[in-house]
Design a protein around this motif. Sequence first.
Motif, PDB file in Angstrom:
ATOM      1  N   ALA A  59       0.830  -1.215   0.000  1.00  0.00           N
ATOM      2  CA  ALA A  59       0.000   0.000   0.000  1.00  0.00           C
ATOM      3  C   ALA A  59       0.859   1.259   0.000  1.00  0.00           C
ATOM      4  O   ALA A  59       0.493   2.279  -0.591  1.00  0.00           O
ATOM      5  N   ILE A  60       2.034   1.180   0.636  1.00  0.00           N
ATOM      6  CA  ILE A  60       2.913   2.351   0.729  1.00  0.00           C
ATOM      7  C   ILE A  60       3.756   2.528  -0.540  1.00  0.00           C
ATOM      8  O   ILE A  60       3.906   3.645  -1.037  1.00  0.00           O
ATOM      9  N   GLU A  61       4.274   1.427  -1.081  1.00  0.00           N
ATOM     10  CA  GLU A  61       5.307   1.558  -2.125  1.00  0.00           C
ATOM     11  C   GLU A  61       4.894   1.139  -3.530  1.00  0.00           C
ATOM     12  O   GLU A  61       5.569   1.509  -4.494  1.00  0.00           O
ATOM     13  N   ALA A  62       3.813   0.389  -3.686  1.00  0.00           N
ATOM     14  CA  ALA A  62       3.433  -0.050  -5.036  1.00  0.00           C
ATOM     15  C   ALA A  62       2.838   1.121  -5.818  1.00  0.00           C
ATOM     16  O   ALA A  62       2.199   2.017  -5.241  1.00  0.00           O
ATOM     17  N   SER A  63       3.037   1.095  -7.129  1.00  0.00           N
ATOM     18  CA  SER A  63       2.499   2.157  -7.989  1.00  0.00           C
ATOM     19  C   SER A  63       0.973   2.024  -8.076  1.00  0.00           C
ATOM     20  O   SER A  63       0.410   0.950  -7.810  1.00  0.00           O
ATOM     21  N   PRO A  64       0.300   3.095  -8.493  1.00  0.00           N
ATOM     22  CA  PRO A  64      -1.151   2.993  -8.704  1.00  0.00           C
ATOM     23  C   PRO A  64      -1.505   1.870  -9.678  1.00  0.00           C
ATOM     24  O   PRO A  64      -2.494   1.154  -9.476  1.00  0.00           O
ATOM     25  N   GLU A  65      -0.709   1.688 -10.730  1.00  0.00           N
ATOM     26  CA  GLU A  65      -0.995   0.632 -11.713  1.00  0.00           C
ATOM     27  C   GLU A  65      -0.911  -0.750 -11.064  1.00  0.00           C
ATOM     28  O   GLU A  65      -1.734  -1.628 -11.328  1.00  0.00           O
ATOM     29  N   GLU A  66       0.098  -0.941 -10.219  1.00  0.00           N
ATOM     30  CA  GLU A  66       0.231  -2.238  -9.538  1.00  0.00           C
ATOM     31  C   GLU A  66      -0.944  -2.470  -8.589  1.00  0.00           C
ATOM     32  O   GLU A  66      -1.469  -3.591  -8.483  1.00  0.00           O
ATOM     33  N   GLN A  67      -1.364  -1.412  -7.906  1.00  0.00           N
ATOM     34  CA  GLN A  67      -2.454  -1.574  -6.939  1.00  0.00           C
ATOM     35  C   GLN A  67      -3.775  -1.857  -7.656  1.00  0.00           C
ATOM     36  O   GLN A  67      -4.545  -2.726  -7.229  1.00  0.00           O
ATOM     37  N   VAL A  68      -4.007  -1.169  -8.766  1.00  0.00           N
ATOM     38  CA  VAL A  68      -5.232  -1.432  -9.537  1.00  0.00           C
ATOM     39  C   VAL A  68      -5.187  -2.845 -10.123  1.00  0.00           C
ATOM     40  O   VAL A  68      -6.175  -3.587 -10.072  1.00  0.00           O
ATOM     41  N   GLY A  69      -4.035  -3.232 -10.644  1.00  0.00           N
ATOM     42  CA  GLY A  69      -3.903  -4.574 -11.224  1.00  0.00           C
ATOM     43  C   GLY A  69      -4.152  -5.658 -10.194  1.00  0.00           C
ATOM     44  O   GLY A  69      -4.798  -6.678 -10.477  1.00  0.00           O
ATOM     45  N   PHE A  70      -3.652  -5.439  -8.996  1.00  0.00           N
ATOM     46  CA  PHE A  70      -3.852  -6.418  -7.929  1.00  0.00           C
ATOM     47  C   PHE A  70      -5.339  -6.532  -7.587  1.00  0.00           C
ATOM     48  O   PHE A  70      -5.883  -7.640  -7.491  1.00  0.00           O
ATOM     49  N   MET A  71      -6.002  -5.396  -7.437  1.00  0.00           N
ATOM     50  CA  MET A  71      -7.419  -5.444  -7.078  1.00  0.00           C
ATOM     51  C   MET A  71      -8.267  -5.994  -8.214  1.00  0.00           C
ATOM     52  O   MET A  71      -9.272  -6.685  -7.966  1.00  0.00           O
ATOM     53  N   GLN A  72      -7.866  -5.748  -9.452  1.00  0.00           N
ATOM     54  CA  GLN A  72      -8.589  -6.356 -10.580  1.00  0.00           C
ATOM     55  C   GLN A  72      -8.448  -7.875 -10.528  1.00  0.00           C
ATOM     56  O   GLN A  72      -9.401  -8.609 -10.824  1.00  0.00           O
ATOM     57  N   ALA A  73      -7.280  -8.355 -10.139  1.00  0.00           N
ATOM     58  CA  ALA A  73      -7.088  -9.799 -10.005  1.00  0.00           C
ATOM     59  C   ALA A  73      -7.990 -10.360  -8.905  1.00  0.00           C
ATOM     60  O   ALA A  73      -8.583 -11.438  -9.068  1.00  0.00           O
ATOM     61  N   VAL A  74      -8.115  -9.639  -7.808  1.00  0.00           N
ATOM     62  CA  VAL A  74      -9.021 -10.092  -6.733  1.00  0.00           C
ATOM     63  C   VAL A  74     -10.449 -10.203  -7.275  1.00  0.00           C
ATOM     64  O   VAL A  74     -11.143 -11.201  -7.042  1.00  0.00           O
ATOM     65  N   ALA A  75     -10.872  -9.206  -8.043  1.00  0.00           N
ATOM     66  CA  ALA A  75     -12.230  -9.227  -8.598  1.00  0.00           C
ATOM     67  C   ALA A  75     -12.422 -10.415  -9.529  1.00  0.00           C
ATOM     68  O   ALA A  75     -13.458 -11.108  -9.467  1.00  0.00           O
ATOM     69  N   GLU A  76     -11.443 -10.672 -10.382  1.00  0.00           N
ATOM     70  CA  GLU A  76     -11.555 -11.789 -11.322  1.00  0.00           C
ATOM     71  C   GLU A  76     -11.566 -13.122 -10.583  1.00  0.00           C
ATOM     72  O   GLU A  76     -12.311 -14.034 -10.934  1.00  0.00           O
ATOM     73  N   VAL A  77     -10.739 -13.252  -9.580  1.00  0.00           N
ATOM     74  CA  VAL A  77     -10.695 -14.489  -8.803  1.00  0.00           C
ATOM     75  C   VAL A  77     -12.049 -14.744  -8.143  1.00  0.00           C
ATOM     76  O   VAL A  77     -12.554 -15.876  -8.142  1.00  0.00           O
ATOM     77  N   CYS A  78     -12.650 -13.710  -7.596  1.00  0.00           N
ATOM     78  CA  CYS A  78     -13.959 -13.893  -6.957  1.00  0.00           C
ATOM     79  C   CYS A  78     -14.997 -14.349  -7.982  1.00  0.00           C
ATOM     80  O   CYS A  78     -15.824 -15.220  -7.686  1.00  0.00           O
ATOM     81  N   LYS A  79     -14.937 -13.803  -9.183  1.00  0.00           N
ATOM     82  CA  LYS A  79     -15.858 -14.244 -10.246  1.00  0.00           C
ATOM     83  C   LYS A  79     -15.591 -15.696 -10.614  1.00  0.00           C
ATOM     84  O   LYS A  79     -16.505 -16.518 -10.689  1.00  0.00           O
ATOM     85  N   ILE A  80     -14.333 -16.024 -10.843  1.00  0.00           N
ATOM     86  CA  ILE A  80     -13.969 -17.383 -11.273  1.00  0.00           C
ATOM     87  C   ILE A  80     -14.323 -18.398 -10.192  1.00  0.00           C
ATOM     88  O   ILE A  80     -14.832 -19.482 -10.486  1.00  0.00           O
ATOM     89  N   ALA A  81     -14.088 -18.041  -8.939  1.00  0.00           N
ATOM     90  CA  ALA A  81     -14.328 -18.968  -7.830  1.00  0.00           C
ATOM     91  C   ALA A  81     -15.813 -19.101  -7.514  1.00  0.00           C
ATOM     92  O   ALA A  81     -16.214 -20.049  -6.833  1.00  0.00           O
ATOM     93  N   GLY A  82     -16.639 -18.167  -7.982  1.00  0.00           N
ATOM     94  CA  GLY A  82     -18.080 -18.266  -7.753  1.00  0.00           C
ATOM     95  C   GLY A  82     -18.471 -18.109  -6.301  1.00  0.00           C
ATOM     96  O   GLY A  82     -19.292 -18.869  -5.780  1.00  0.00           O
ATOM     97  N   VAL A  83     -17.880 -17.108  -5.660  1.00  0.00           N
ATOM     98  CA  VAL A  83     -18.148 -16.920  -4.231  1.00  0.00           C
ATOM     99  C   VAL A  83     -19.239 -15.859  -3.999  1.00  0.00           C
ATOM    100  O   VAL A  83     -19.122 -15.015  -3.115  1.00  0.00           O
ATOM    101  N   GLU A  84     -20.314 -15.975  -4.782  1.00  0.00           N
ATOM    102  CA  GLU A  84     -21.408 -15.000  -4.659  1.00  0.00           C
ATOM    103  C   GLU A  84     -21.989 -14.967  -3.248  1.00  0.00           C
ATOM    104  O   GLU A  84     -22.471 -13.928  -2.786  1.00  0.00           O
ATOM    105  N   ASP A  85     -21.966 -16.105  -2.564  1.00  0.00           N
ATOM    106  CA  ASP A  85     -22.540 -16.150  -1.216  1.00  0.00           C
ATOM    107  C   ASP A  85     -21.608 -15.580  -0.153  1.00  0.00           C
ATOM    108  O   ASP A  85     -21.973 -15.527   1.034  1.00  0.00           O
TER     109      ASP A  85
END
Length: 119
Positions: A59-85
Amino acid sequence: MPFNYDPTNIFARILRGEIPNKTVYENDHALAFHDIAPQAPVHILVIPKGPYMSLDHFAIEASPEEQVGFMQAVAEVCKIAGVEDGFRAIANTRAHGVQEVPHLHLHILGGRVLGRMLP
Ligand code: AMP
């Protein structure tokens, strides 16, 4: 505080292709793969590709692009894993957090009711 990243850690070795992993999702800034010792029906680790030890280091040292990319990966993983509940995201950090691998990893746990946050 100074963050001294150790490039010999096992997730750095996975990122270098020295150790296999069961990839769930990958983008320019993050890799997600199945935990080798799953503690729930869904147990996926999301890691940044950059050399960050922990969530606060990232959170302190990663670039905005790295932070957005990481959170986009979290979003995709949640979709792929099907954790709607629902799911739980955990970033164990340093000694009090009982962090074993000193490369930031967000555990995504789900697939069942997980119980209270702490025992
Ligand atoms: P932590 O205590 O948050 O550092 O958790 C480290 C996690 O990494 C544990 O859940 C381990 O099961 C997992 N782990 C360790 N080695 C591997 C590996 N080679 N592939 C996938 N997961 C791993």
